[in-house]
Scaffold this motif. Structure first.
Motif, mmCIF file in Angstrom:
data_model
loop_
_atom_site.group_PDB
_atom_site.id
_atom_site.type_symbol
_atom_site.label_atom_id
_atom_site.label_comp_id
_atom_site.label_asym_id
_atom_site.label_seq_id
_atom_site.Cartn_x
_atom_site.Cartn_y
_atom_site.Cartn_z
ATOM 1 N N SER A 86 0.836 -1.204 0.000
ATOM 2 C CA SER A 86 0.000 0.000 0.000
ATOM 3 C C SER A 86 0.868 1.250 0.000
ATOM 4 N N VAL A 87 0.357 2.292 -0.624
ATOM 5 C CA VAL A 87 1.016 3.600 -0.645
ATOM 6 C C VAL A 87 -0.042 4.663 -0.404
ATOM 7 N N PRO A 88 0.345 5.820 0.126
ATOM 8 C CA PRO A 88 -0.620 6.914 0.241
ATOM 9 C C PRO A 88 -1.231 7.226 -1.122
ATOM 10 N N ALA A 89 -2.530 7.476 -1.131
ATOM 11 C CA ALA A 89 -3.201 7.753 -2.400
ATOM 12 C C ALA A 89 -2.573 8.936 -3.111
ATOM 13 N N TYR A 90 -1.989 9.851 -2.333
ATOM 14 C CA TYR A 90 -1.437 11.058 -2.941
ATOM 15 C C TYR A 90 0.057 10.956 -3.203
ATOM 16 N N PHE A 91 0.624 9.755 -3.130
ATOM 17 C CA PHE A 91 1.997 9.557 -3.586
ATOM 18 C C PHE A 91 2.058 9.819 -5.083
ATOM 19 N N ASN A 92 3.049 10.614 -5.519
ATOM 20 C CA ASN A 92 3.180 10.865 -6.952
ATOM 21 C C ASN A 92 3.976 9.751 -7.619
ATOM 22 N N ASP A 93 4.214 9.913 -8.923
ATOM 23 C CA ASP A 93 4.868 8.858 -9.702
ATOM 24 C C ASP A 93 6.255 8.525 -9.162
ATOM 25 N N ILE A 94 7.023 9.543 -8.786
ATOM 26 C CA ILE A 94 8.383 9.316 -8.294
ATOM 27 C C ILE A 94 8.351 8.560 -6.966
ATOM 28 N N ARG A 151 1.257 -4.911 -7.933
ATOM 29 C CA ARG A 151 0.406 -3.732 -7.855
ATOM 30 C C ARG A 151 0.641 -2.986 -6.556
ATOM 31 N N LEU A 152 0.652 -1.656 -6.658
ATOM 32 C CA LEU A 152 0.597 -0.792 -5.483
ATOM 33 C C LEU A 152 -0.862 -0.403 -5.284
ATOM 34 N N VAL A 153 -1.364 -0.578 -4.081
ATOM 35 C CA VAL A 153 -2.764 -0.239 -3.806
ATOM 36 C C VAL A 153 -2.792 1.000 -2.921
ATOM 37 N N ASN A 154 -3.666 1.934 -3.244
ATOM 38 C CA ASN A 154 -3.796 3.144 -2.437
ATOM 39 C C ASN A 154 -4.314 2.789 -1.043
ATOM 40 N N GLU A 155 -3.758 3.427 -0.022
ATOM 41 C CA GLU A 155 -4.096 3.076 1.361
ATOM 42 C C GLU A 155 -5.588 3.205 1.661
ATOM 43 N N PRO A 156 -6.261 4.306 1.291
ATOM 44 C CA PRO A 156 -7.702 4.369 1.572
ATOM 45 C C PRO A 156 -8.490 3.290 0.824
ATOM 46 N N THR A 157 -8.052 2.950 -0.387
ATOM 47 C CA THR A 157 -8.712 1.890 -1.140
ATOM 48 C C THR A 157 -8.574 0.560 -0.413
ATOM 49 N N ALA A 158 -7.361 0.285 0.091
ATOM 50 C CA ALA A 158 -7.146 -0.947 0.855
ATOM 51 C C ALA A 158 -8.022 -0.956 2.099
ATOM 52 N N ALA A 159 -8.104 0.180 2.786
ATOM 53 C CA ALA A 159 -8.931 0.252 3.992
ATOM 54 C C ALA A 159 -10.394 -0.012 3.664
ATOM 55 N N ALA A 160 -10.860 0.537 2.547
ATOM 56 C CA ALA A 160 -12.248 0.317 2.141
ATOM 57 C C ALA A 160 -12.498 -1.149 1.819
ATOM 58 N N LEU A 168 -22.217 5.186 0.625
ATOM 59 C CA LEU A 168 -21.103 6.076 0.316
ATOM 60 C C LEU A 168 -20.256 6.238 1.579
ATOM 61 N N PHE A 169 -18.960 5.878 1.472
ATOM 62 C CA PHE A 169 -18.059 5.920 2.611
ATOM 63 C C PHE A 169 -16.995 6.991 2.411
ATOM 64 N N LEU A 170 -16.653 7.673 3.497
ATOM 65 C CA LEU A 170 -15.503 8.556 3.493
ATOM 66 C C LEU A 170 -14.418 7.884 4.326
ATOM 67 N N VAL A 171 -13.271 7.613 3.710
ATOM 68 C CA VAL A 171 -12.143 7.006 4.412
ATOM 69 C C VAL A 171 -11.181 8.119 4.798
ATOM 70 N N PHE A 172 -11.021 8.304 6.100
ATOM 71 C CA PHE A 172 -10.156 9.345 6.650
ATOM 72 C C PHE A 172 -8.910 8.651 7.176
ATOM 73 N N ASP A 173 -7.795 8.782 6.452
ATOM 74 C CA ASP A 173 -6.579 8.021 6.735
ATOM 75 C C ASP A 173 -5.477 8.974 7.199
ATOM 76 N N LEU A 174 -5.277 9.036 8.513
ATOM 77 C CA LEU A 174 -4.239 9.898 9.094
ATOM 78 C C LEU A 174 -3.213 9.004 9.786
#
Length: 566
Positions: free
Chosen positions: A117-125, A143-152, A164-170
């Motif tokens: 998993s990686v933060p959803a807002y990780f850029n390409d680099i 595959r790299l999976v976005n952290e909020p997607t994995a949580a969902a 409809l879910f809001l995933v708040f990942d801090l």
């Protein structure tokens, strides 16, 4: 062969595997699910990972490093002790190697493949740097999976709830927020946003600054050992204030014993600037999704920092409902990564689950905004906008800007700035065109982005039919030669046997305690350490679990009678 799921976190990392009973967490050598993302060197220059490294952070700050996930994708290097320089990818690889060894011990088979998993807002680099770390750890990442997607995924499988879910990942070092919709087995990401330099560590440092200001310490000029001690105290205070209205602290800095009290109200007051930084991605994700606050059915909390009452109170006031807390926020992402691993091998139990995602950043190219003018400037032309559902394909017609131009170079960027140089350059490709007056020749540019994060760029010269195509995948930042060289170097580093980890962690804890004490209590700890080392290495004594339990209980007793944090 098993595929494992890994949450490679800033503060802690977690491993899980998909089994016939669903996703299961994998314990480390100490029997715990959380492995601190901390790397250090002992006196013999052997690598320590996890709790053993964490407990040496105060006593040996020059030989220990943490929070390096925040540097992923940068050229920053750190030196541990007098040894070699380490890149963030290499430090992360050492953590991944430890997690891999834990999985192999638990599952009883070699592990060579993982979903990370990686933060959803990780850029390409940053994503490529994560892949480099996996390669250096001997892991193939499909595959790299976005952290909020994995949580969902984890929550959806756990609750079978629709809406409809809001995933708040801090987490410790990063913040993501995603909106997902679950309906009849389909989980669709509607929007995502975040900040890769905002997390629980920043709240800890806010407390650290309060203590430093109160005692006029000047934290920027403190010796590294005192700064590490101050940071550890702030972290303990943060955790204590999650369950109490006030907490006392006691620590020794520059030879002086400092004491005081922090209230939850004071903590929340100094955290207000951080709250403002949390709201911006939250509002962006909701705005991009096109949904209203009242349409959100549930809020899912992810990341250890969401245990802070102020976070839960903020969300409850904003959305008019209490967040869901059925799953441990520290382990949700790893469980979801394991579900993704199960989807990859297409386990029959998951045949009714479909997962979609979005492109987290805008993808585009640079163009001349006003050709043939004195102030002609390059600007970013968005082709696939952020939070577009993937897979997606979009095209755009472009024309030449100079007379007698014989080629067009297309630069591919990722980011939201109108200025291309402020975005991430992913790569470029060039296509030949017939010479002619400006504006005559046209090309069609098509961007196609898939669910695995691969971007295909195709350019067609309309007058000639010439075609150029390139696929930008989540490939390595480092060259093959660099990867091979660094892999060989990491292979030569001394790593203690996994079965020694519980004893080494206890000794590291005792060493840290010894550094804190004076006089008779210090002598007692030294005696206990010597006795423990003697007994644990005595081949005639086989009951190592009993020895460790007794040693740990003695350390607990000394800590309780010495330090206050209530």
């Amino acid at each position: 062969m098993s595929v494992i799921g890994i949450d490679l976190g800033t503060t802690n990392s977690v491993t899980a595997a998909w089994t016939v009973d669903g996703p299961q967490l994998i314990p480390n050598a100490l029997g715990r699910h959380l492995t601190p993302s901390i790397v250090g060197l002992d006196e013999d220059n052997a690598i320590l990972v996890g709790e053993a490294a964490r407990d040496r952070l105060v006593a040996f700050p020059e030989r220990t490093i943490s929070s390096f996930k925040r540097w992923m994708g940068s050229s920053r290097q750190v030196r541990l002790g007098r040894g070699s320089l380490f890149r963030p990818e290499e430090l992360s690889a050492l953590v991944l190697r430890s997690l891999k060894a834990d999985a192999e011990a638990q599952l009883g088979e070699p592990i060579s493949e993982a979903i990370i998993s990686v933060p959803a807002y990780f850029n390409d680099i940053q994503r490529k740097a994560t892949l480099d770390a996996a390669r250096l750890a001997g892991l193939k990442v499909e595959r790299l999976v976005n952290e909020p997607t994995a949580a969902a995924l984890a929550y959806g499988l756990h609750s079978r709830r629709e809406g409809l879910f809001l995933v708040f990942d801090l987490g410790g070092g990063t913040f993501d927020v995603s909106l997902l919709e679950s309906f009849e087995g389909v989980m669709e990401v509607r929007a995502t946003a975040g900040n890769t330099f905002l997390g629980g560590d920043d709240f800890t440092r806010a407390l650290m600054d309060v203590i430093a200001d109160r005692h006029r310490l000047g934290s920027a000029t403190l010796p590294r050992s005192d700064a590490a001690r101050l940071l550890r105290t702030a972290e303990q205070l943060k955790q204590a204030l999650s369950s109490a209205q006030r907490a006392e602290y006691q620590l020794r800095v520059r030879g002086q014993l400092l004491e005081g009290e922090i209230t939850r109200e004071r903590f929340e007051d100094v955290s207000r600037p951080l709250f403002l930084r949390l709201r911006a991605p939250l509002e962006r994700a909701i705005g991009d999704s096109g949904m209203k606050l009242r349409e959100i059915d549930a809020i899912v909390l992810v990341g250890g920092a969401t245990r802070m009452p102020m976070i839960r109170t903020m969300l409850a006031r904003l959305f008019g409902q209490l967040p869901l807390v059925q799953i441990d926020p520290d382990t949700t992402v790893a469980l979801g990564a394991a579900v993704q691993a199960g989807l990859k091998v297409r386990d029959q139990a998951l045949e009714d689950i479909v997962m979609t995602d979005v492109c987290p950043f805008t993808l585009g190219t640079s163009v001349i905004e006003t050709p043939r003018t004195r102030d002609a400037a390059q600007v970013m032309l968005p082709i696939i906008e952020r939070n577009s559902a993937v897979p997606i394909s979009r095209s755009q017609l472009l024309t030449t800007v100079d007379d007698d131009q014989t080629a067009i170079t297309l630069r591919v960027y990722q980011g939201e700035s109108r200025q291309p140089d402020h975005n991430v350059l992913i790569g470029e490709l060039q296509i030949p065109i017939p010479a002619g007056p400006a504006g005559k020749e046209k090309i069609e540019v098509r961007f196609t982005y898939d669910i695995n994060g691969a971007l295909e760029v195709e350019v067609v010269a309309l007058s000639t039919g010439a075609r150029e195509r390139r696929v930008f995948r989540n490939a390595a930042n480092l060259s093959e030669a660099e990867l091979d060289q660094r892999f060989a170097a990491l292979s030569q580093i001394k790593v203690p046997p996994r079965e020694q980890a519980p004893s080494r962690a206890l000794l590291a804890r005792a060493e840290a305690l010894y550094e804190e004490l004076l006089g008779e209590q210090r002598e007692i700890v030294a005696m206990l350490m010597s006795r423990f080392a003697r007994e644990i290495n005595d081949p005639a004594i086989r009951d190592h679990d009993r020895i460790r339990t007794e040693f740990s209980a003695e350390l607990d007793r000394i800590e309780r009678t010495t330090f206050r944090l209530v």
